[in-house]
Design an enzyme around this catalytic site. Structure first.
Site, mmCIF file in Angstrom:
data_model
loop_
_atom_site.group_PDB
_atom_site.id
_atom_site.type_symbol
_atom_site.label_atom_id
_atom_site.label_comp_id
_atom_site.label_asym_id
_atom_site.label_seq_id
_atom_site.Cartn_x
_atom_site.Cartn_y
_atom_site.Cartn_z
ATOM 1 N N PHE A 1 -9.668 20.410 47.657
ATOM 2 C CA PHE A 1 -9.965 20.401 46.218
ATOM 3 C C PHE A 1 -10.322 18.995 45.741
ATOM 4 O O PHE A 1 -9.686 18.011 46.139
ATOM 5 C CB PHE A 1 -8.737 20.918 45.456
ATOM 6 C CG PHE A 1 -8.782 20.684 43.968
ATOM 7 C CD1 PHE A 1 -9.768 21.262 43.185
ATOM 8 C CD2 PHE A 1 -7.822 19.897 43.336
ATOM 9 C CE1 PHE A 1 -9.820 21.049 41.820
ATOM 10 C CE2 PHE A 1 -7.849 19.680 41.979
ATOM 11 C CZ PHE A 1 -8.849 20.257 41.209
ATOM 12 N N HIS A 2 -11.332 18.906 44.888
ATOM 13 C CA HIS A 2 -11.730 17.648 44.247
ATOM 14 C C HIS A 2 -11.641 17.833 42.734
ATOM 15 O O HIS A 2 -12.414 18.586 42.149
ATOM 16 C CB HIS A 2 -13.151 17.263 44.643
ATOM 17 C CG HIS A 2 -13.529 15.857 44.240
ATOM 18 N ND1 HIS A 2 -13.433 15.401 42.949
ATOM 19 C CD2 HIS A 2 -14.003 14.806 44.963
ATOM 20 C CE1 HIS A 2 -13.832 14.148 42.878
ATOM 21 N NE2 HIS A 2 -14.188 13.757 44.104
#
Length: 949
Positions: A804-805
């Site tokens: 996840f970013h």
């Protein structure tokens, strides 16, 4: 010398058909005797593969049958050795039968037959166990040579209806069998379907039947031969009309007949190859500009000023000056040589200077090709040749990137240490330019009379702009459109390898079609089909979207000759200058749709790839409209030189060779899917998270190889990569995960795709990826936040991994919404879960307490590590044993964080820190990163790994 016997004086006469029959019988005996022996002695062993055995698999493949087991391998090799004599005799007699004066094709076919026979001996006597690489090289060489052998034999077949009919049937069955063969191989290798390998084996044995059967048909033709050797029917030495002769006579006066009805000359094929390589150099220089420009806004997190170098490609506007236009048209060799500064730029170490040198090269090569096209406007055959070379150069560029796993080996971001072939590329470019420009372009008069219709120069220029952008953005890498339609596991659509070769085939087929059928390619019907293809590519995923992309690919290459032929009827300053200006606009447009948070006016086009594709097709439509006006006139240009009608054939030969090369690359790069974790015996999973800065290091060099080395040395079984989507012009249309996955032996998932407007996330895993879902988290204000939620099979236990970013610091509401979304996503998973993330928060503060909460059920791998801001590893329902932070050297701007988990052991209630010497060896981090470490990578912050019991 011919024998001096009279008719009937021969002492021994053996009919030539027995050469064919002996070859057929012994070849079949080799394979089927080995099958009988193998099934009798080692049935369960030869039906066993890496995934399944009996009863799921119950019929062996060819390779398993003739491979390593005694005695079937020996039986096979004895018979196949006997086959070699009749085989060489068959090739020799076929040459005697088909040889004609002043014809090179029979010699080429005979040479192919000899080469193919030698390659058969190679893969027969060098098994995959002996030497896997050489076995594959021999095998793929044999398969590739089968195509020209088959087509050559069909073309040279004596005009015997029965033999031609049987050859067509066998050839059709052979090549038709390849489709289900590849399908079931993918089902076995990629999807691991039980029984798929047995079905694959049946099609593989069918190939043997059809391959040998095709050559058995020569028995019909060799009935006219007697071996001593005497020609009793006078069928040799070119006295018999061949199928190729009949076809060419029938097609005489038509495009195909005019193209292939002449002789074959090596000097002209060399000219065509040099022209195509010159086109390859153009595309290599142009495609290298964006990735170098990207380096500067990447570091400044906004407009850097160096973006203005993109305008170097509008240099054809300078051709508005009559004297300069005349000078450029007469001195294209000098311009092409000057453009090689773009290849020499790799010698410049300082990034800004390297970019400026490349900018000069781009301006020069754009002028050079514009002048080349314009200079040939009065000679249609040579203009067609230049267009073919330019467009085939794009195909060659895509193949070069396919071979080098999406990096062009002669880009200025490459050098010897990271996989560059710069010196070889420059040497070949000099030769190609000198060869292809030795006949200087002559201005000539426009072939339309002064009263002829030429269409609008502005519309023609807009069409050129749309064409160059479409070719660059979608076709400069064979995996770009595949990335658009990829949606994760299980696989439901194309994958970069082998299906990149399908994209390349569509490019070549479209170009050939456009050259031979320009009126159809330039019609509104063709434009409508291309528009439908663009819509499907934009709106659909999986195979549906990819099929749309293939239709668009075919159309773009088919319409290329039409649009350029129309553009050269006007001033090159207007058509090519305006065309490249439109191209610049579209390039900025396609960056703005994803970089909207960092550029002025960005929110106006936020996430509107659909608008971009519509604009691109409208510009192409403008070019088609102008071309339709030009083609409506009554005058049709006739080539001045009657021998020029064969020129196109050499470019088709080069394209065919490139297609065979792409198929070979696809075969050699096919994923093995047999990956093993580093510490399988300890059931340890070592995971990591790394923000890789788009695989461009701090000194503007491609960084995949350096990344590979440290990932391998850290023994990472699973790693999440962020800022990893390079499938845009400005990033070079690259995919770092292809190189990393293949060299490290890992499964790979990337997404959401480039048409989803994120900076990208990727997951590499030694463990099979059972399922994966791509997420776009809520982002009402700032940049989109991508996530991959995957389920991995870790030693038989299903474990979820999320990569996840998060959104940027300036948008707190976005990050709050994303935190809530992801926390619920993780909390809803009933399985053990690891989060590999970029969170933009301080430990124990703010959103951190939502990520690490009862809602999510997640724990921090080390809550005492206070010195974090972006990267975090969280987990639940797993036994944590180790954590480390590793410096990145100059690869990127972010460190690597690494954690170790033991699968299958219960999570401890009270985990206590323990010294390393009490930790089993298989659960420790590599010692090489202690102290000063290696190559700038070392344990830092707390200078050593941390362990828990």
């Amino acid at each position: 010398m011919a024998p001096k016997f009279k008719d009937g004086d021969a002492v021994v006469a053996v009919n030539g058909k027995w050469v064919s029959w002996s070859h057929t019988v012994v070849a079949y005996a080799a394979f089927f005797s080995a099958l009988v022996v193998g099934m009798s002695l080692h049935f369960h062993k030869i039906v066993q593969n890496e995934h399944y055995g009996y009863p799921d698999e119950w019929f062996p493949s060819v390779s398993a049958t003739i491979g390593d087991r005694y005695p079937e391998r020996s039986v096979f090799q004895v018979f196949i050795a006997i086959t070699s004599g009749p085989r060489f005799a068959l090739v020799f007699l076929w040459y005697i039968l088909t040889a004609r004066p002043n014809s090179a094709l029979p010699k080429i076919v005979a040479g192919t037959g000899i080469f193919r026979t030698l390659m058969c001996g190679g893969w027969t006597y060098v098994t995959s166990t002996d030497d896997h690489d050489w076995h594959d090289i021999f095998m793929i060489s044999y398969l590739v040579a089968t195509l020209p052998w088959t087509l050559g034999c069909l073309a040279l077949s004596p005009n015997n209806r029965r033999a031609v009919k049987y050859r067509k049937i066998m050839a059709s069955l052979f090549f038709g069998t390849l489709v289900p063969l590849i399908y079931y191989f993918i089902q076995h290798k990629v999807h691991k379907v039980a029984g798929a390998y047995t079905r694959y084996a049946f099609f593989e044995w069918s190939l043997i039947l059809f391959d040998v059967g095709f050559d058995a048909i020569t028995a019909i033709d060799f009935e006219g031969f007697e071996l001593v050797v005497r020609d009793v029917k006078g069928v040799s030495r070119g006295q018999l009309k061949t199928t190729a002769d009949a076809v060419l006579e029938k097609e005489k006066g038509k495009p195909v007949g005019n193209t292939f009805g002449e002789g074959f000359f090596w000097s002209e094929i060399t000219d065509a190859a040099a022209d195509v390589y010159n086109g390859f150099v153009f595309w290599s220089i142009l495609t290298s500009l964006g990735v170098q420009i990207w380096y500067f806004p990447l570091w400044s997190m906004g407009i850097s000023g160096y973006e203005v170098v993109l305008l170097s490609c509008i240099a054809p506007f300078l051709l508005a000056i009559p004297g300069l236009r005349s000078l450029a048209t007469k001195n294209t060799r000098i311009l092409h040589l000057l453009s090689l500064a773009g290849l020499l730029a790799y010698k410049v170490q300082e990034p800004a200077s390297r970019l400026l040198v490349t900018g000069f090269a781009v301006s020069t090569t754009c002028i050079a090709w514009s002048a080349t096209f314009f200079g040939e406007r009065g000679q249609a055959a040579r203009l067609d040749a230049r267009i073919l070379a330019w467009a085939a150069g794009l195909t060659m560029s895509s193949i070069a990137k396919f071979a080098c796993r999406t990096n062009n080996p002669i880009w200025p971001i490459m050098h010897a240490e990271n996989g560059g072939w710069n010196k070889l590329g420059i040497a070949l470019a000099v030769f190609a330019i000198l060869r292809s420009t030795r006949r200087s372009a002559t201005p000539g008069s426009d072939y339309l009379p002064s009263t002829g219709k030429k269409g609008s120069p502005v519309l023609a220029g807009l069409g050129i702009g749309g064409l160059i952008f479409a070719m660059h953005s979608l076709l400069s890498d064979s995996s770009t459109m595949i990335a658009w339609v990829w949606e994760g596991y299980p696989i439901r659509g194309p994958i970069a390898v082998p299906h990149g070769a399908v994209t390349i085939f569509a490019m070549g087929a479209g170009l050939v079609y456009g050259v031979f059928n320009p009126r159809l390619a330039g019609s509104w019907t063709a434009f409508g089909l291309g528009s439908i293809g663009a819509a499907f590519l934009t709106c659909y995923s999986h195979w549906t979207g990819f099929y749309g992309g293939l239709v668009l690919t075919f159309y773009l290459l088919a319409v290329t000759p039409v649009l350029i032929s129309s553009a050269v009827r006007h001033s090159p300053a207007v058509t090519f200058g305006l065309g490249f200006l439109a191209y610049v606009f579209l390039v900025l447009f396609h960056v703005w749709v994803v970089a909207y948070a960092f550029v002025p006016g960005g929110p106006l086009v936020r996430e509107h790839t659909d608008w971009l594709m519509t604009t691109m097709m409208l510009l192409l439509g403008a070019g088609v409209f102008s071309a339709s006006v030009s083609n409506s006139g009554p005058t049709k240009h006739k080539p001045v030189n009657p021998n020029s009608k064969r020129t196109k054939s050499y470019y088709v030969y080069v394209l065919a060779a490139l297609q065979l090369l792409s198929v070979s690359i696809a075969y050699l790069r096919f994923p093995t899917n047999d990956y093993v974790p580093y510490h399988k015996e300890d059931k340890v999973a070592t995971v990591g998270i790394w923000t890789i800065h788009f695989a461009l290091d701090n000194n503007m060099w491609s960084s995949e190889r350096r990344m590979r080395d440290v990932i391998k040395e850290l023994e990472l079984d699973v790693i999440g990569l962020l800022e990893s989507d390079n499938q845009r012009i400005i990033m070079g249309n690259r995919d770092a995960t292809q190189f990393l996955a293949e060299d490290l032996g890992m499964y790979v998932d990337f997404g959401p795709g480039p048409n989803k407007h994120t900076w990208g996330s990727a997951l590499l895993s030694k463990f099979p990826i059972v399922n994966s879902t791509h997420h776009l988290l809520p982002s009402p204000v700032g940049e989109l936040a991508p996530a991959i939620h995957a389920t991995l099979d870790m030693y038989g236990e299903m474990v979820d991994v999320v990569v996840f970013h998060s959104g940027q610091e300036e948008d707190p509401e976005d990050r709050r919404l994303q935190t809530e979304y992801l926390s619920h996503l993780m909390g809803d998973s009933p399985r053990p879960l690891i989060l590999l993330s970029y969170l933009v928060t301080k430990p124990l503060e703010g959103n951190y307490n939502t990520y690490v909460s009862e809602t999510s059920g997640m724990k921090d791998i080390d809550p005492t590590d206070w010195d974090r801001w972006c990267e975090y590893i969280l987990y639940k329902k797993l036994k944590r044993t180790g954590y480390a932070r590793v410096s990145r050297d100059t690869i990127t701007d972010t460190e690597i964080q690494v954690g170790k988990f033991v699968i299958g052991e219960p999570e401890a209630e009270d985990e206590l820190r323990v010294p390393e010497e009490t930790v089993p060896q298989g659960r420790r981090f590599p010692a090489m990163f202690r102290g000063q470490g290696v190559r700038g990578h070392r344990y830092h912050v707390f200078d050593e790994p941390r362990y828990w019991q």
